[in-house]
Design a protein around this motif. Structure first.
Motif, PDB file in Angstrom:
ATOM      1  N   GLU A  63       7.004   1.328   9.915  1.00  0.00           N
ATOM      2  CA  GLU A  63       8.351   1.200   9.400  1.00  0.00           C
ATOM      3  C   GLU A  63       8.731  -0.320   9.054  1.00  0.00           C
ATOM      4  O   GLU A  63       9.503  -0.669   8.187  1.00  0.00           O
ATOM      5  N   LYS A  64       8.411  -1.304  10.003  1.00  0.00           N
ATOM      6  CA  LYS A  64       8.845  -2.658  10.033  1.00  0.00           C
ATOM      7  C   LYS A  64       8.060  -3.077   8.554  1.00  0.00           C
ATOM      8  O   LYS A  64       8.571  -3.898   8.047  1.00  0.00           O
ATOM      9  N   GLN A  65       6.618  -3.020   8.443  1.00  0.00           N
ATOM     10  CA  GLN A  65       6.193  -3.262   7.122  1.00  0.00           C
ATOM     11  C   GLN A  65       6.808  -2.744   5.949  1.00  0.00           C
ATOM     12  O   GLN A  65       7.037  -3.440   5.049  1.00  0.00           O
ATOM     13  N   ASN A  73       0.735  -1.150  -0.091  1.00  0.00           N
ATOM     14  CA  ASN A  73      -0.176  -0.061   0.128  1.00  0.00           C
ATOM     15  C   ASN A  73       0.829   1.319   0.040  1.00  0.00           C
ATOM     16  O   ASN A  73       2.153   1.114   0.108  1.00  0.00           O
ATOM     17  N   ASP A  74       0.099   2.377  -0.011  1.00  0.00           N
ATOM     18  CA  ASP A  74       1.083   3.876  -0.008  1.00  0.00           C
ATOM     19  C   ASP A  74       1.995   3.657   1.309  1.00  0.00           C
ATOM     20  O   ASP A  74       1.651   3.291   2.397  1.00  0.00           O
ATOM     21  N   SER A  75       3.243   4.022   1.024  1.00  0.00           N
ATOM     22  CA  SER A  75       4.187   3.628   2.213  1.00  0.00           C
ATOM     23  C   SER A  75       3.644   4.564   3.495  1.00  0.00           C
ATOM     24  O   SER A  75       4.040   4.152   4.655  1.00  0.00           O
ATOM     25  N   LYS A  76       3.133   5.455   3.588  1.00  0.00           N
ATOM     26  CA  LYS A  76       2.649   6.409   4.386  1.00  0.00           C
ATOM     27  C   LYS A  76       1.578   5.705   5.289  1.00  0.00           C
ATOM     28  O   LYS A  76       1.298   6.048   6.356  1.00  0.00           O
ATOM     29  N   GLN A  77       0.953   4.719   4.617  1.00  0.00           N
ATOM     30  CA  GLN A  77      -0.200   3.900   5.496  1.00  0.00           C
ATOM     31  C   GLN A  77       0.360   2.632   6.277  1.00  0.00           C
ATOM     32  O   GLN A  77      -0.269   1.896   6.899  1.00  0.00           O
ATOM     33  N   LEU A  78       1.808   2.364   6.197  1.00  0.00           N
ATOM     34  CA  LEU A  78       2.483   1.314   6.745  1.00  0.00           C
ATOM     35  C   LEU A  78       3.104   1.822   7.887  1.00  0.00           C
ATOM     36  O   LEU A  78       3.736   2.725   8.091  1.00  0.00           O
ATOM     37  N   LEU A 102       8.383  -5.161   2.948  1.00  0.00           N
ATOM     38  CA  LEU A 102       7.898  -4.979   1.978  1.00  0.00           C
ATOM     39  C   LEU A 102       8.914  -4.737   0.716  1.00  0.00           C
ATOM     40  O   LEU A 102       8.944  -5.254  -0.373  1.00  0.00           O
ATOM     41  N   ARG A 103      10.012  -3.952   1.127  1.00  0.00           N
ATOM     42  CA  ARG A 103      10.970  -3.684   0.376  1.00  0.00           C
ATOM     43  C   ARG A 103      11.850  -4.838   0.078  1.00  0.00           C
ATOM     44  O   ARG A 103      12.092  -4.948  -1.365  1.00  0.00           O
ATOM     45  N   GLU A 104      12.003  -5.899   0.772  1.00  0.00           N
ATOM     46  CA  GLU A 104      12.588  -7.109   0.320  1.00  0.00           C
ATOM     47  C   GLU A 104      11.990  -7.894  -0.440  1.00  0.00           C
ATOM     48  O   GLU A 104      12.432  -8.260  -1.346  1.00  0.00           O
TER      49      GLU A 104
END
Length: 200
Positions: free
Chosen positions: A51-53, A44-49, A57-59
């Motif tokens: 830091e850990k998520q 989702n939009d990074s602002k909705q997640l 997700l980056r990986e």
């Protein structure tokens, strides 16, 4: 549910930036080409997640994307060409660095400077609508956060490990007390609480 693509028959790259409204640090952008059948319930939009998520997700994005890249524009360049043009340039640099050329760009936001001869579509709040833009938002945000955490070690007084260069009260007070660093954007209104708000 985020959409997998806008054009089923084209190779699309989603593009987004991070750090546009900051007082310090570079602006980062990412471009991501996902497989057409890519699925992830959490993306989702990074602002909705959290830091850990975002880092988890980056990986996943880096492992499963057909291609991804990050583009960076320095504070000095931002001061020369302004933050809007710097955001476009960071996206151009990200697309430049992709392992293969997309046929269409999906851009988060309502404005973009055309990249070479590639067609593009701007999508307001696109990072909450399309998977590839959401993936780009996560890469841009996490790589920029890593960078601001490194700068924090050099200049711990400005609280960059927490505010990431955004205009918090503590950040403004540190500028008032200690002055600026080589990483501050000198064309920005660094001390005023009426900093021009940018349309993300």
């Amino acid at each position: 549910m985020l959409l997998p693509y806008l054009n089923e028959n084209l190779i699309e790259a989603g593009c987004d930036e991070a750090g546009r409204g900051c007082l310090a640090g570079a602006v980062y952008a990412a471009a991501v080409i996902l497989p057409k059948d890519f699925k992830n319930e959490l993306l989702n939009d990074s602002k909705q997640l959290t830091e850990k998520q975002r880092y988890a997700l980056r990986e996943i994005v880096e492992k499963e994307a057909l291609a991804w890249a990050v583009g960076i524009v320095s504070p000095e360049e931002i001061d020369k060409i302004n933050i809007l043009n710097a955001s476009f340039l960071a996206m151009h640099r990200a697309v430049d660095s992709l392992q293969f050329r997309p046929q269409h760009l999906l851009i988060d936001g309502n404005r973009f400077k055309k990249y070479q001869d590639l067609p593009h579509t701007t999508i307001i709040k696109g990072d909450g609508k399309y998977l590839s833009i959401a993936a780009a938002s996560i890469l841009a945000k996490t790589y920029r956060d890593d960078y601001m955490n490194r700068l924090h070690e050099e200049f711990p007084y400005y609280d960059w490990n927490k505010n990431k260069g955004y205009p918090t009260k503590k950040h403004r007070m540190a500028i008032a007390e200690r002055g600026t660093t080589p990483y501050h954007r000198m064309t920005f209104n660094l001390l005023s609480h009426r900093q021009l708000s940018l349309d993300f």
